[in-house]
Write an enzyme that holds these catalytic residues in place. Sequence first.
Site, PDB file in Angstrom:
ATOM      1  N   MET A 245     -12.249   3.908  -0.673  1.00  5.38           N
ATOM      2  CA  MET A 245     -12.792   4.061   0.402  1.00  5.38           C
ATOM      3  C   MET A 245     -13.600   5.477   0.405  1.00  5.38           C
ATOM      4  O   MET A 245     -13.297   6.460   1.005  1.00  5.38           O
ATOM      5  CB  MET A 245     -11.809   4.265   1.645  1.00  5.38           C
TER       6      MET A 245
ATOM      7  N   GLY B 250      -9.224   3.492   6.786  1.00  6.40           N
ATOM      8  CA  GLY B 250      -9.167   4.726   7.136  1.00  6.40           C
ATOM      9  C   GLY B 250      -7.567   5.171   7.295  1.00  6.40           C
ATOM     10  O   GLY B 250      -7.090   6.306   6.881  1.00  6.40           O
ATOM     11  N   PHE B 251      -6.587   4.404   8.046  1.00  9.67           N
ATOM     12  CA  PHE B 251      -5.590   4.695   8.509  1.00  9.67           C
ATOM     13  C   PHE B 251      -4.702   3.373   8.422  1.00  9.67           C
ATOM     14  O   PHE B 251      -5.037   2.278   8.545  1.00  9.67           O
ATOM     15  CB  PHE B 251      -5.284   5.034   9.888  1.00  9.67           C
ATOM     16  N   GLY B 252      -3.397   3.645   7.913  1.00  4.59           N
ATOM     17  CA  GLY B 252      -2.306   2.631   8.028  1.00  4.59           C
ATOM     18  C   GLY B 252      -1.951   2.342   9.536  1.00  4.59           C
ATOM     19  O   GLY B 252      -2.154   3.031  10.124  1.00  4.59           O
ATOM     20  N   GLY B 253      -1.099   1.328   9.784  1.00 11.29           N
ATOM     21  CA  GLY B 253      -0.364   1.192  10.633  1.00 11.29           C
ATOM     22  C   GLY B 253      -1.348   0.593  11.997  1.00 11.29           C
ATOM     23  O   GLY B 253      -0.892   0.736  13.187  1.00 11.29           O
TER      24      GLY B 253
ATOM     25  N   ASP C 272      -6.630  -6.897   4.047  1.00  6.95           N
ATOM     26  CA  ASP C 272      -5.967  -5.633   4.028  1.00  6.95           C
ATOM     27  C   ASP C 272      -5.962  -5.041   5.467  1.00  6.95           C
ATOM     28  O   ASP C 272      -7.094  -5.004   5.982  1.00  6.95           O
ATOM     29  CB  ASP C 272      -6.728  -4.640   3.022  1.00  6.95           C
ATOM     30  N   GLY C 273      -4.960  -4.806   6.116  1.00  2.00           N
ATOM     31  CA  GLY C 273      -4.792  -4.155   7.431  1.00  2.00           C
ATOM     32  C   GLY C 273      -4.070  -4.998   8.598  1.00  2.00           C
ATOM     33  O   GLY C 273      -4.286  -6.103   8.740  1.00  2.00           O
ATOM     34  N   GLY C 274      -2.840  -4.420   9.178  1.00  2.44           N
ATOM     35  CA  GLY C 274      -2.213  -4.911   9.736  1.00  2.44           C
ATOM     36  C   GLY C 274      -1.382  -6.353   9.490  1.00  2.44           C
ATOM     37  O   GLY C 274      -0.883  -7.378  10.331  1.00  2.44           O
TER      38      GLY C 274
ATOM     39  N   ASP D 283      -4.893   3.619  -1.804  1.00  3.38           N
ATOM     40  CA  ASP D 283      -6.220   3.936  -1.085  1.00  3.38           C
ATOM     41  C   ASP D 283      -6.546   5.001  -1.412  1.00  3.38           C
ATOM     42  O   ASP D 283      -5.878   6.282  -0.929  1.00  3.38           O
ATOM     43  CB  ASP D 283      -5.310   3.681   0.524  1.00  3.38           C
TER      44      ASP D 283
ATOM     45  N   GLY E 236       1.204  -2.217   4.329  1.00  2.17           N
ATOM     46  CA  GLY E 236       1.824  -0.890   4.042  1.00  2.17           C
ATOM     47  C   GLY E 236       2.770  -0.724   5.063  1.00  2.17           C
ATOM     48  O   GLY E 236       3.931  -0.654   4.378  1.00  2.17           O
ATOM     49  N   SER E 237       2.782  -0.472   6.076  1.00  2.38           N
ATOM     50  CA  SER E 237       3.776  -0.269   7.108  1.00  2.38           C
ATOM     51  C   SER E 237       4.746  -1.362   7.116  1.00  2.38           C
ATOM     52  O   SER E 237       6.009  -1.072   7.152  1.00  2.38           O
ATOM     53  CB  SER E 237       3.344   0.086   8.677  1.00  2.38           C
TER      54      SER E 237
ATOM     55  N   HIS F 209      -8.284   0.686  -4.122  1.00  2.00           N
ATOM     56  CA  HIS F 209      -9.247   0.727  -3.040  1.00  2.00           C
ATOM     57  C   HIS F 209      -9.752   1.898  -2.690  1.00  2.00           C
ATOM     58  O   HIS F 209      -9.593   2.732  -2.219  1.00  2.00           O
ATOM     59  CB  HIS F 209      -8.425   0.125  -1.858  1.00  2.00           C
TER      60      HIS F 209
ATOM     61  N   HIS G  95      -1.150  -1.223  -4.244  1.00  2.00           N
ATOM     62  CA  HIS G  95      -2.343  -0.825  -3.754  1.00  2.00           C
ATOM     63  C   HIS G  95      -2.388   0.433  -3.360  1.00  2.00           C
ATOM     64  O   HIS G  95      -1.764   1.114  -2.738  1.00  2.00           O
ATOM     65  CB  HIS G  95      -2.542  -1.638  -2.478  1.00  2.00           C
TER      66      HIS G  95
ATOM     67  N   SER H 250       0.828  -1.228   0.159  1.00  2.00           N
ATOM     68  CA  SER H 250       0.087  -0.027  -0.159  1.00  2.00           C
ATOM     69  C   SER H 250       0.763   1.297  -0.070  1.00  2.00           C
ATOM     70  O   SER H 250       1.626   1.572   0.908  1.00  2.00           O
ATOM     71  CB  SER H 250      -0.922  -0.084   1.243  1.00  2.00           C
TER      72      SER H 250
ATOM     73  N   MET I 279      -9.391   7.549  -0.299  1.00  2.00           N
ATOM     74  CA  MET I 279     -10.152   8.177   1.053  1.00  2.00           C
ATOM     75  C   MET I 279     -10.689   9.498   0.953  1.00  2.00           C
ATOM     76  O   MET I 279     -10.058  10.474   0.295  1.00  2.00           O
ATOM     77  CB  MET I 279      -9.522   8.122   2.332  1.00  2.00           C
TER      78      MET I 279
ATOM     79  N   MET J  83     -11.533  -6.575   5.114  1.00  4.48           N
ATOM     80  CA  MET J  83     -10.496  -5.687   5.642  1.00  4.48           C
ATOM     81  C   MET J  83     -10.304  -6.530   7.358  1.00  4.48           C
ATOM     82  O   MET J  83     -11.284  -7.066   7.780  1.00  4.48           O
ATOM     83  CB  MET J  83     -11.338  -4.618   5.957  1.00  4.48           C
TER      84      MET J  83
HETATM   85  C1  DX5 Z   1      -6.370   1.264   5.693  1.00  8.19           C
HETATM   86  C2  DX5 Z   1      -6.044   0.828   4.196  1.00  8.19           C
HETATM   87  C3  DX5 Z   1      -4.877  -0.133   4.101  1.00  8.19           C
HETATM   88  C4  DX5 Z   1      -3.660   0.471   4.808  1.00  8.19           C
HETATM   89  C5  DX5 Z   1      -3.001  -0.820   5.325  1.00  8.19           C
HETATM   90  O1  DX5 Z   1      -7.628   1.970   5.576  1.00  8.19           O
HETATM   91  O2  DX5 Z   1      -7.053   0.333   3.253  1.00  8.19           O
HETATM   92  O3  DX5 Z   1      -4.400  -0.350   2.831  1.00  8.19           O
HETATM   93  O4  DX5 Z   1      -2.913   1.108   4.044  1.00  8.19           O
HETATM   94  O5  DX5 Z   1      -1.740  -0.403   6.037  1.00  8.19           O
HETATM   95  P1  DX5 Z   1      -0.945  -1.402   6.840  1.00  8.19           P
HETATM   96  O6  DX5 Z   1      -0.473  -2.359   6.343  1.00  8.19           O
HETATM   97  O7  DX5 Z   1       0.115  -0.461   7.603  1.00  8.19           O
HETATM   98  O8  DX5 Z   1      -2.070  -1.704   8.043  1.00  8.19           O
HETATM   99 ZN    ZN Z   2      -6.452  -0.391   1.191  1.00  4.00          ZN
END
Ligand code: DX5
Ligand code: ZN
Length: 216
Positions: free
Chosen positions: A66, A142-145, A175-177, A33, A197-198, A64, A31, A8, A35, A137
Amino acid sequence: MSIKIAPSILSADFANLQRDIERIATADYVHVDVMDGLFVPNISIGIPVVKSIRPVTGLPLDVHLMIDRPVRYVEQFCDAGADIVTCHVEADSRENILEALSRIHVKGKRAGVVLKPGTSATAVLPFINQVEMILVMTVEPGFGGQKFMADQMKKLGAVRGLIDTMNPQCELEVDGGIDPDTAPAAIEAGANVLVAGSAVYGAENIAARIEALRGA
Ligand code: DX5
Ligand code: ZN
């Protein structure tokens, strides 16, 4: 099943986006994102950025959305260079989500639906024969990390079961964590595309991290 990795770019340095996309050349998808500050409580990037990154990578762009009522914008994302466009099932009526998927297909692109953590597996049923990808999900969008929600694995497995019986060609993305510690559970539950992502952009050696996520 071979596992695909979709880093991401939400975790990339937006002032050095070309460099950071070149750094993930061994991945399978980019990927993206998107928003809107309405469907999720954050604003990220949109159509002009998809257009700008299109020429700098040969990898498919996995966009993606959102955003609220994505049917309004899916064609513009396709024209900007998206290869896969996914829409949240919670973002509009069933009829309008089906219309969004149809418009993506008319543009010759792959379409998908996304489930938030609170949405049940059966929510894919009206769409499962009209998609090339389903995204589950494992954080609130909404947020990475954020921290991986292991309680979503049961649902992920249920969606895998529906895909296997109703549309076996469909990809199942998570997707996520996702990191090297949480990826095995998602793969075990049936995911074949992992967004990270992270875990990718925070790695010392990005290529090695991508291979670690694949379980290589
Ligand atoms: C969250 C995004 C994810 C996010 C994943 O809303 O859809 O794609 O960037 O980030 P990590 O891998 O850091 O959870
Ligand atoms: Zn995403």
